[in-house]
Motif scaffolding. Structure first.
Motif, PDB file in Angstrom:
ATOM      1  N   ARG A 150       0.812  -1.214   0.000  1.00 53.22           N
ATOM      2  CA  ARG A 150       0.000   0.000   0.000  1.00 53.22           C
ATOM      3  C   ARG A 150       0.851   1.272   0.000  1.00 53.22           C
ATOM      4  O   ARG A 150       0.576   2.209  -0.739  1.00 53.22           O
ATOM      5  CB  ARG A 150      -0.914  -0.005   1.227  1.00 53.22           C
ATOM      6  CG  ARG A 150      -1.933   1.100   1.255  1.00 53.22           C
ATOM      7  CD  ARG A 150      -2.870   1.061   2.469  1.00 53.22           C
ATOM      8  NE  ARG A 150      -3.285  -0.263   2.861  1.00 53.22           N
ATOM      9  CZ  ARG A 150      -2.964  -0.837   4.044  1.00 53.22           C
ATOM     10  NH1 ARG A 150      -2.249  -0.207   4.933  1.00 53.22           N
ATOM     11  NH2 ARG A 150      -3.396  -2.046   4.328  1.00 53.22           N
ATOM     12  N   ILE A 154       2.783   0.349  -4.751  1.00 52.71           N
ATOM     13  CA  ILE A 154       1.787   0.902  -5.676  1.00 52.71           C
ATOM     14  C   ILE A 154       2.297   2.153  -6.397  1.00 52.71           C
ATOM     15  O   ILE A 154       2.008   2.360  -7.575  1.00 52.71           O
ATOM     16  CB  ILE A 154       0.454   1.153  -4.939  1.00 52.71           C
ATOM     17  CG1 ILE A 154      -0.181  -0.196  -4.624  1.00 52.71           C
ATOM     18  CG2 ILE A 154      -0.482   2.027  -5.753  1.00 52.71           C
ATOM     19  CD1 ILE A 154      -1.437  -0.151  -3.813  1.00 52.71           C
ATOM     20  N   SER A 155       3.104   2.963  -5.721  1.00 58.47           N
ATOM     21  CA  SER A 155       3.603   4.191  -6.362  1.00 58.47           C
ATOM     22  C   SER A 155       4.524   3.905  -7.549  1.00 58.47           C
ATOM     23  O   SER A 155       4.703   4.757  -8.407  1.00 58.47           O
ATOM     24  CB  SER A 155       4.320   5.077  -5.337  1.00 58.47           C
ATOM     25  OG  SER A 155       5.469   4.430  -4.849  1.00 58.47           O
ATOM     26  N   LYS A 157       3.871   1.517  -9.725  1.00 56.13           N
ATOM     27  CA  LYS A 157       2.954   1.012 -10.755  1.00 56.13           C
ATOM     28  C   LYS A 157       3.437  -0.275 -11.438  1.00 56.13           C
ATOM     29  O   LYS A 157       3.600  -0.327 -12.658  1.00 56.13           O
ATOM     30  CB  LYS A 157       2.691   2.091 -11.807  1.00 56.13           C
ATOM     31  CG  LYS A 157       2.030   3.309 -11.209  1.00 56.13           C
ATOM     32  CD  LYS A 157       1.710   4.336 -12.258  1.00 56.13           C
ATOM     33  CE  LYS A 157       0.912   5.423 -11.613  1.00 56.13           C
ATOM     34  NZ  LYS A 157       1.491   6.695 -11.543  1.00 56.13           N
TER      35      LYS A 157
END
Length: 186
Positions: A150, A154-155, A157
């Motif tokens: 999280r 995710i940053s 991608k």
């Protein structure tokens, strides 16, 4: 009664022999499991001063270097993980690996980690460059792995995220859950 007495003596002799053998193997340092546990504890003492302060989803201190067990060098990237620098701009297919010491590569050179082997195999098969990011940190629980997914993964991608889970990760998750409940009551 005579045979029962003989059977009990034989069983006791076998138990004493196994116990003596087990102690000899452990004290002489011949047990891979025993050494592994000792190495894991040594690694924990070494890296403790190199961890960030997050309670859940901790990482290594960004841009740090140190030597861990088996004289393996740890080079920590700016994101706080034992890997090459991560890039936000995506050019190649990207896979994120999240896990504990197995993904981190405890006790092995960076080139011998599972993620580096996966990168080499995929690039040979696909005939193109693949970015594989290693978000593994020893002692992670599933809570830590989900927090890193999280808060960090995710940053970047990724096209895929692979989460490696061992049975002890679940145990550590339960210990953290119970500890959190006790702290909230207390």
């Amino acid at each position: 009664a005579k045979y029962l007495s003989l059977l009990i003596r034989i069983l006791l002799a076998v138990a004493v022999a196994f116990l003596t053998g087990e102690l000899t193997v452990r004290l002489a340092g011949l047990s891979k499991t025993w050494n592994g546990k000792q190495e894991e504890e040594l690694h924990a003492r070494i890296i403790e001063k190199h961890y960030s302060k997050e309670a859940i989803g901790f990482r290594y201190l960004p841009s740090s270097n140190f030597t861990s067990i088996r004289d393996k060098t740890y080079v920590i990237n700016q994101a706080g993980f034992r890997d090459l620098e991560f890039k936000l701009k995506k050019v190649n297919p990207r896979i994120a690996f999240i896990g504990d010491s197995v993904i981190e590569g405890l006790g092995v050179d960076a080139k011998d980690r599972a993620t580096n082997k996966a990168r080499a195999a995929l690039e040979a098969t696909l005939k193109k460059k693949v970015d594989i990011y290693n978000f593994g940190v020893g002692a992670f629980s599933t809570y830590d792995e989900l927090a890193v997914l999280r808060n960090h993964v995710i940053s970047y991608k990724p096209d895929y995220a692979v989460m490696q889970i061992c049975f002890n990760d679940l145990q550590r998750s339960e210990e953290r859950r119970v500890g959190k409940e006790c702290r909230s009551r207390g």
